[in-house]
Scaffold this active site. Sequence first.
Site, short mmCIF file in Angstrom:
data_model
loop_
_atom_site.label_atom_id
_atom_site.label_comp_id
_atom_site.label_asym_id
_atom_site.label_seq_id
_atom_site.Cartn_x
_atom_site.Cartn_y
_atom_site.Cartn_z
N SER A 196 -27.45 60.42 -63.97
CA SER A 196 -25.96 60.53 -63.77
C SER A 196 -25.39 61.51 -65.09
CB SER A 196 -25.44 59.04 -64.09
OG SER A 196 -24.03 58.94 -63.98
N ASP A 208 -19.48 64.83 -62.56
CA ASP A 208 -20.55 64.61 -63.28
C ASP A 208 -21.88 65.25 -62.68
OD1 ASP A 208 -21.08 62.57 -61.78
OD2 ASP A 208 -21.57 61.35 -63.32
N ASP A 237 -24.46 64.08 -61.12
CA ASP A 237 -24.77 63.60 -59.69
C ASP A 237 -23.51 63.34 -58.75
OD1 ASP A 237 -24.07 61.17 -61.10
OD2 ASP A 237 -24.91 59.88 -59.97
N ASP A 272 -20.79 61.58 -59.03
CA ASP A 272 -20.13 60.28 -58.59
C ASP A 272 -18.85 59.97 -59.37
OD1 ASP A 272 -21.65 59.71 -60.79
OD2 ASP A 272 -22.45 57.97 -59.93
#
Length: 567
Positions: free
Chosen positions: A143, A295, A297, A299
Amino acid sequence: MKNNEYLKWLESYTINPDIKEKLFLMDKNEIEEAFSKKLDFGTAGLRAKIGPGSNRMNHYVVAKTTLGFISYLKDKYPTVYERGIVVAYDNRKFSQEFAALVANLFAREQIKVYIFNDMRPTPQLSFMIKELKCCAGINITASHNSKEYNGYKIYDSGGCQILPNETTKIASYISDIKNELEIDIENFENNEDLIYFLEDDSIFIEKAVDCLINKDLDFRDTPIVYTPLNGTGAAIIPKAIERAGFTHVFSVNEQMVPDSEFTTCPSPNPEEFNAFTLGIEKANQLKINYVIATDPDADRIGLCVRKTNNEFKLLSGNELGAILLNYILDSRQKQGLLKDNSLLIDTIVTSDLGKEIARKYNLFNISVLTGFKYIGALVNEFVQTEEYQFEFGYEESLGFLTNSYVSDKDAVSTTLVIIEMINYYKKYNKELLDVLDEIYKEFGYYQNKQISIILDSKTAQEKIDSIMKYFRNEDLEEIAGSEIIEFNDYEKQIRYREDEEIKIMLPQENAVKILLKDKGWIAIRPSGTEPKLKFYISALSDSQAAVKARIKEMQKYINDTLEELFT
């Protein structure tokens, strides 16, 4: 344990020479950190620094976790062989290697695997699990953590991160595998027929574009800067922006390419202002007022806006969530799309401002525990039961969901809605800060702040227990001069208000939330992934100056209390 485990790794004949050399060169502290325990499979799966060791992210730990998960899936889903799983990965070190290892381990067990042919956003993984009717999904990502980290997230058949009751079961299967170093992680033959590469992004992009609120908006050329912070957003979001017809979105070129070192952005977290440094530089060059960052990833999403003094302000998750919620509900009401069972889902640590906005539009509101998996699970449930019509879900840490085809935070569709929203208000000569000020004037000035107390890993649990015990004290009557009117203990699952004890219908969690007479509150919970204790404070007043002063008082109370406890 650490010495035995370290020697087991050092003396293993299966470990390659490069890892052996790293093991030999470890000092005492490095050995302590890498081998003090086995990496816990928790509520967020795995997340740790990359390197050799039982408490690190590496091929052996990934293999052990995968074999445990395979055993769990075989028992839970006899159809897993045909239905298969989806695997995604981000731009971090070893992400692609770990993903390939996962895919090969599943294929070796004769289980079908769908894997993206390149890095892709987390919400796209969630969508594809449901689209392909797979049993599960695995995402190799850390993440928004720094470059030293990688992670392993597991998703259920509904495209939602695994809930705690299933996490415990999976952890049990993983623990049954005693020696990860004995797992063959190199020899894979005849797996090709069971591994399918996902290359077509068009269905997911169309779904994201369909999330636009005012689809007939004729004003789409407000200039905006976008950066994926060298992560997966680069693969999808520019295509989605173009498909949605927004013509003046400028990318930060240096951050549009994968970079596992995050050379231009040491902290790729859109909750932090310094993540926007290059984006703001470009915005200043082009005289642009908005910078969007996702960010690694993709999400989470953050937004910086230019103030009247020409400096940029990073909107908090609560502020951006309130603006989005207000825009979505106002637009859908005008379109006649809100229903008697329309629903907002937030969390126990999200600002009460969203609840007030939802109340204006006669929405139901459900507040869940921290963690977007709880929001995703409810969205899936209500799609099936039709008990509620989901309108919006969000949490204070920049996680937003505008749709029900994804069951996790979705920065792809949210990026499009934010860009649309900026253009919509620009058409009426309004900036988003003007809109936020209007919201405050209507509902009151809310302010929230999170305080993270980072602890030494050796003494973290002892200190966390001590702090939680103090705030669970029944004799505590006030906080920062305001009387306590309600106490929520999510571990005991009881709400105490006056002489009442009310059952809290949420899963058990080590957290408390204390409501105050002045309509402020404080919540405390340990982090699920790090030796950290998080305090959330909220205040409400009739002016910006007064609410800021109140937040300072509450913050001082926390600091003084911690100092008393540990001196």
